[in-house]
Design a protein around this motif. Sequence first.
Motif, PDB file in Angstrom:
ATOM      1  N   GLU A 231      25.172   2.541  65.959  1.00  0.00           N
ATOM      2  CA  GLU A 231      25.603   1.308  66.616  1.00  0.00           C
ATOM      3  C   GLU A 231      25.531   1.450  68.136  1.00  0.00           C
ATOM      4  N   GLU A 232      25.898   2.620  68.636  1.00  0.00           N
ATOM      5  CA  GLU A 232      25.810   2.859  70.077  1.00  0.00           C
ATOM      6  C   GLU A 232      24.356   2.821  70.545  1.00  0.00           C
TER       7      GLU A 232
ATOM      8  N   THR B  87      21.877   1.148  69.323  1.00  0.00           N
ATOM      9  CA  THR B  87      21.289  -0.197  69.269  1.00  0.00           C
ATOM     10  C   THR B  87      22.119  -1.232  70.012  1.00  0.00           C
ATOM     11  N   GLY B  88      23.283  -0.838  70.509  1.00  0.00           N
ATOM     12  CA  GLY B  88      24.163  -1.787  71.174  1.00  0.00           C
ATOM     13  C   GLY B  88      23.748  -2.057  72.608  1.00  0.00           C
ATOM     14  N   ALA B  89      24.458  -2.987  73.220  1.00  0.00           N
ATOM     15  CA  ALA B  89      24.135  -3.393  74.589  1.00  0.00           C
ATOM     16  C   ALA B  89      24.764  -2.471  75.624  1.00  0.00           C
ATOM     17  N   LEU B  90      25.782  -1.714  75.224  1.00  0.00           N
ATOM     18  CA  LEU B  90      26.486  -0.865  76.178  1.00  0.00           C
ATOM     19  C   LEU B  90      25.831   0.514  76.265  1.00  0.00           C
ATOM     20  N   PRO B  91      25.905   1.152  77.431  1.00  0.00           N
ATOM     21  CA  PRO B  91      25.367   2.512  77.558  1.00  0.00           C
ATOM     22  C   PRO B  91      26.201   3.497  76.737  1.00  0.00           C
ATOM     23  N   TYR B  92      25.595   4.601  76.355  1.00  0.00           N
ATOM     24  CA  TYR B  92      26.315   5.595  75.560  1.00  0.00           C
ATOM     25  C   TYR B  92      26.100   6.979  76.160  1.00  0.00           C
TER      26      TYR B  92
ATOM     27  N   GLU C 190      24.205   4.083  85.684  1.00  0.00           N
ATOM     28  CA  GLU C 190      23.725   2.807  85.148  1.00  0.00           C
ATOM     29  C   GLU C 190      23.221   2.955  83.716  1.00  0.00           C
ATOM     30  N   ARG C 191      22.652   4.105  83.419  1.00  0.00           N
ATOM     31  CA  ARG C 191      21.987   4.278  82.124  1.00  0.00           C
ATOM     32  C   ARG C 191      22.928   4.760  81.027  1.00  0.00           C
TER      33      ARG C 191
END
Length: 353
Positions: free
Chosen positions: A203-204, A206-211, A81-82
């Motif tokens: 960008e990763e 601060t983005g909404a998707l997990p990285y 999930e994270r």
Amino acid sequence: MAQVRAGLPGEAGARRQALVGVVGRCAEAGRRLDAEAAALDQVRGLEGPGAGMALDVAEGRFRALAARTVAAHATLAALRERYAPSATDPVTGSVEQAKDRLLFATAHLNATRRSIDAADGDGTARNLRAAEGAVAQAEILVTGVERLATRLREAAALVPAALTGAEAELTAARHGRSRASLATGELNARLAHADGVLAAVREELTGALPYDPLDALRRITRAVDRLDVGRSGVLDTAALLVARTSLESADDFVTVHRGAVGPEARALLSEAARTPVAGARAAFEADTAARAARGLAERDVRAHGTPYPDTTTIGLPGAVLGGILLAEDPDGGPPATFGGPATRGRRHVRAPG
């Protein structure tokens, strides 16, 4: 393999003689272990009064590991999930394999208890060895999940500092403090590449998707290393963390699939593990070699396929893939036992009823 080849003579005849010497020493080691097989059995006491104590220890490890396996399942779900899928790829299937090994261990622990009650010393030894091997591999699989969770937390905490250190490297390179003699065009190209990598990582973050924080560290350190400024200790720390994680992952995979993994992957992993990891460059080499070894090992497992696909014995295919059983008989063969090549299969196992 480069270090392995580097240690051999260049001339063909001398190289062959050196390899023959290695084979001879391995054969002698095997003969010595075979000669001590009975003594090793006596030390372990699997057929005598010590068998009950050994079984108690194995059952205690089994119970503790069963609880950890449940927790590892929850841990892995939380990691998925994270973080991005690539972050948990190294332990995909680990919890399921651990459960499979524990089911196999359950059957053989029960069979061990019955053998002790029946005063069947040989049955006690072979079933206990099979159970111990399965429990040991289940522990490796569960520990791999737990350890990856720790490594990902460490990496995520390190990414901001790595970005700051990388920015300092770029600034130094722009002011002509690169140790490499680069043409202006080449330097600008490397700076542009590093800028792009750092921007993508930010960008990763601060983005909404997990990285994937380990992959982020890998990209940061490799992009900046090409500038050859060599001032930021945090980048060395990041590269070492990435390399250590890759080595651990590859070693775990090879260990729990040792019945299928061939010599090429093993040799490459051994070389990676022996590489003195001091600084980013050495860490990059170890990381690359470990990931390549893992890839080769996965290829070997795919090529090997599922052993005994029609069996009704719970956990048998995994036990054979893991080298817990030696695949010498239609029922999976004997468990691997302490000794040399001629005696390691002396405990022929039967499927527990």
